[in-house]
Every structure is written in C-alpha cells, then in structure tokens.
Write an enzyme that holds these catalytic residues in place. Sequence first.
Site, short mmCIF file in Angstrom:
data_model
loop_
_atom_site.label_atom_id
_atom_site.label_comp_id
_atom_site.label_asym_id
_atom_site.label_seq_id
_atom_site.Cartn_x
_atom_site.Cartn_y
_atom_site.Cartn_z
CD GLU A 16 -7.79 -30.63 11.14
OE1 GLU A 16 -8.76 -30.18 11.76
OE2 GLU A 16 -6.60 -30.29 11.36
CG HIS A 40 -11.59 -28.76 12.91
ND1 HIS A 40 -10.38 -28.30 12.47
CD2 HIS A 40 -12.37 -27.65 13.10
CE1 HIS A 40 -10.40 -26.98 12.41
NE2 HIS A 40 -11.60 -26.55 12.80
CB SER A 57 -10.15 -23.57 13.25
OG SER A 57 -11.04 -23.76 12.17
#
Length: 512
Positions: A322, A421, A200
């Site tokens: 995600e 995610h 990320s």
Amino acid sequence: MALTPGPDHTLVALPAGRLRGAVEGGVAVFRAVPYAAPPVGDLRWRPSQPHPGWTGTRDATADGPSAPQPYVEGGDPVLGGHGSPPFDEDCLTLNIWTPAADEARRPVLVWIHGGGFVSGSGSLPNYSGETFARDGDLVMVSVNYRIGPLGYLYTGPEEGNSEGAGNPWLSDQLAALLWIAAHIASFGGDPENITVAGQSGGALSTASLAGLPEAQGVIKRVILQSPPFGLDLPGPDAYADRTSAFLELAGVKTVAELRELPWPALMGATGGLFARTARWGHWPTPFLPVVDGITLTRHPVEALLHGAATGIDVMIGWTREEANFGFALDPGYAAADREQVTARIAETFGADAAPGVYAAYERARPGARPVHVLMDLITDELFRVPAVRLAEARAASGRPVWAYQFDLPTPAHGGRLGAAHCLELPFVFANFDQWAHAPFVTGLAPAVRDGLAQTMHRAWIAFARTGDPNHADMPAWDPYDREWRTTMRFDSAVTAVGDLAGDSRRLHGAGV
C-alpha cells in the site's frame, strides 16, 4: 411537450421532478442527479439539507461539477490525477447507471470514492459504473460529497451549529444513501439489497455510514478496499490545532470570516496545512474525520464490531505494498538510512523493541533497503494489520468477513511501486480503457491484466448480488476464520491462502 424515451435517452419521474438521462453502451445513465441542497452560503459546513426539487424535465446527461479540491495540471506520477475541473461547492450529486429504469428490482452497488479526504470525484471516468451495470445486471451509483476543508474541517460550535457537529462529508453521504433507498426503485434497483463499497478514505466512509443509526437496515453489505483503519482520529479538542492553523493560513481569525471566503481561497490554504501537519514516515492527512460525539461517536472500524452493523456482510482487503503509492517515488525517502527508519519504528514499538522489529521486516523482504522496511511498516500500521484485526474480531464473534490481498505488481517506474495503494481499482471496475492516463497501469501484460480483472470484477458483482464473492472461474473462497484465516490472493495466479498476513499479524500482535 412531454418527452418519451428514445434510443439515445431515457426518462424517470421522481417526486422532485423528471430526469432525462442518456443511453451509453446499452446502459441508461443519469448524471449530476441532486440528492441535497447546494451547501453554499450559510449551509457551508452545515449538515446536508433536502433538495427543493425542480420544475419540468431536468437534463441528466452531463456530469456536474466535482467537489472543490487542489488541482495540478498534468496530474501525478502514480494516478495521473484524481479530480479535474470544473469544481464547485454546488456538488452534491449522484451518477446512476442501470440496465433499465424499470421495475426489475436489481441489486444496488453504491460507490464512495477515496482520495486522502482531499481529492477525488464520483464523476471520474475511472469510476464509471457502466461495467457493473452491464456485466452484473446491477444498478450502480457513485456519490459526490464535500471533501478537503469544505468536508473535513472541524469548525466547532457556532451560530446554526451550537452542538458542534462536524463531518459534513458524512452528512452528505447519509443524505445520498437515504435518497438512494427512497428513489432507486425508479431506476430499476432494489432498495432492500444495497451494498456500499469504497476505497481508502471511501472505505473509511463506508464503515462510518454502516454505524449510523439512521442507516441501520438500509445497508445490507459493505466492501472495504484498503480502509486506513490505522488512522488515529481526533476528537474536537485534538482537532483544534488544525482548525487554528487553517484559519491562520487562510488569513482570517474566525469561522464566520472563513465562511465569507470564496472556495478557491480555501484550496490555497490547504497546501499550507499539508506542510504544517506532515510528519516524517507518516501518510499525509491534513484533514481527518473528527470523532465529535454527535455525527461520529467512535472510530468507524468499531461500527462493524458492535451494534446493528455487525449483522451486515463484509468484504475487506488491502494491497501488498500500500505505502509504495506515497513513498516509493520520493527521493527523500529513497535516501533514508537504517537509523531514521529504526527511529520511526520506535514511535510504534518503543526504542528497545525497534531494532528487532527492523530485523523482522528485513528478513521478510530479502535485500530490503531501509525505505522498503519503512513502506512495509506503514502498510501494516495503516492498512493491513487493522484490516486483519477486524477480520479476527469478526471471526471470533461468529461474523466472519471475506478477506483478500491484491498482489500483482505493476512494472511502471521500474517496478518501484509494486502492488501499491489504488492499483486494484482498474481491476475491480474492469475498465482499463478509462485508466489509460494513469502511469501506474503502464506495462501490465494484457493477458494477465484482463484475466485478473475479470476474476475480481465478477467476484465483486457476486458479492453485491448475494453476499458471497465466489463464482465459477476462481478458486473456492472461504470466509476468514480463526482456524484457517483464509485470504484470497489476487495475482497472476489467483489463490486462496491460509494466514497470508501471518508475519505482520504476529509482529503487531493481531490475534493469537
């Protein structure tokens, strides 16, 4: 009296002083190793400075404070929290795991945590490098760096920073990288075989580092897990409104006054900036890297397409869903209607094209409600399509990447999170015992979970060692090219798939 290594501790002598680490699970661990001077007082928002060293033997058996960040007791319904006290501005430290502090010159894996630029810590048990050191004969290093307002607020030109350099977070990470290159041989690592990995915001950091002139020749390869390359990063002028809003929220008029506030006051103002910068249907990012023309001269994804960084090995991937991480459990988004989502699509595709794009997303997910269309759109815009664009461009230039998609959904929260995610993280680290507090791992079938974890963990080890993620217990994984567009699909069955993201790629015009 001089200390000697024992069954429960180990020693390393560095130019800055001696370190006493612990032996845990058969792995030598050195915690809270300082790589730069404490960024306090006049050094707040200034580039990292060298650490002055210490006298005698420094105890390195306990974690140091994490970077200051907002904290809510009890955590969140997805990760269960992503950073816990103690917090302190004096946080520029490394944790190091090694099979032995000898002269073996093992490959080095450096981990940069994510957290939306506002949370996280390299000291979290989730990110323990023990499994990588033990299973891969690697030296693993995790980095604590400034985040939130202390790392990402752009303060502009001021006394001591007349050029207007921003991104203290990046100066921290560069200082850590150069410290590792200079000293890791003392911990059994090879300074000429360094892989930097991040997830990320940490993946965006990894790409940023790779593009720095000072880092050229230091990083051999990178692993980019869910990089948010779709973010539109501001320049100094565009950042000015955020800085002004933060000053107002903190109750001061100048950066000089802001520098005098204790860090908890800055965390208090951070919540207000979340509200000020929030936009419906967009991932919340109150703080962002700034393309200041000094420390960061272009979007980080460009670093992997131009200049010396094009020569490094790249692995990149994303999770199938995600955006479910931030939107699937929100009742407000669950109630979204077709008109709201179509209007959000129009922000990207224009009003005329938006209905057709909505229909395309609806076809791709039979039975989709408006919130599903929205989450798939955000996943594509922020993560999947920009990653595919990078893979396409690298392949066209003869510098292909290894691409993957994580597909295994979690049954937690009635399956609403899907393959969200962050969900690949416990699989990559293969340390589910350290993730027991995280709600999103609840209900995963142990046999499937552990089998996939070993496959992914070994692939990451292989890539860090050689630049090739293949190993005996997985299907052949070819680099992404413009003909086959091979993408490894990590699910209950691991499969190499051609053009796995093809629908999204074509819809967003990423490659022919």
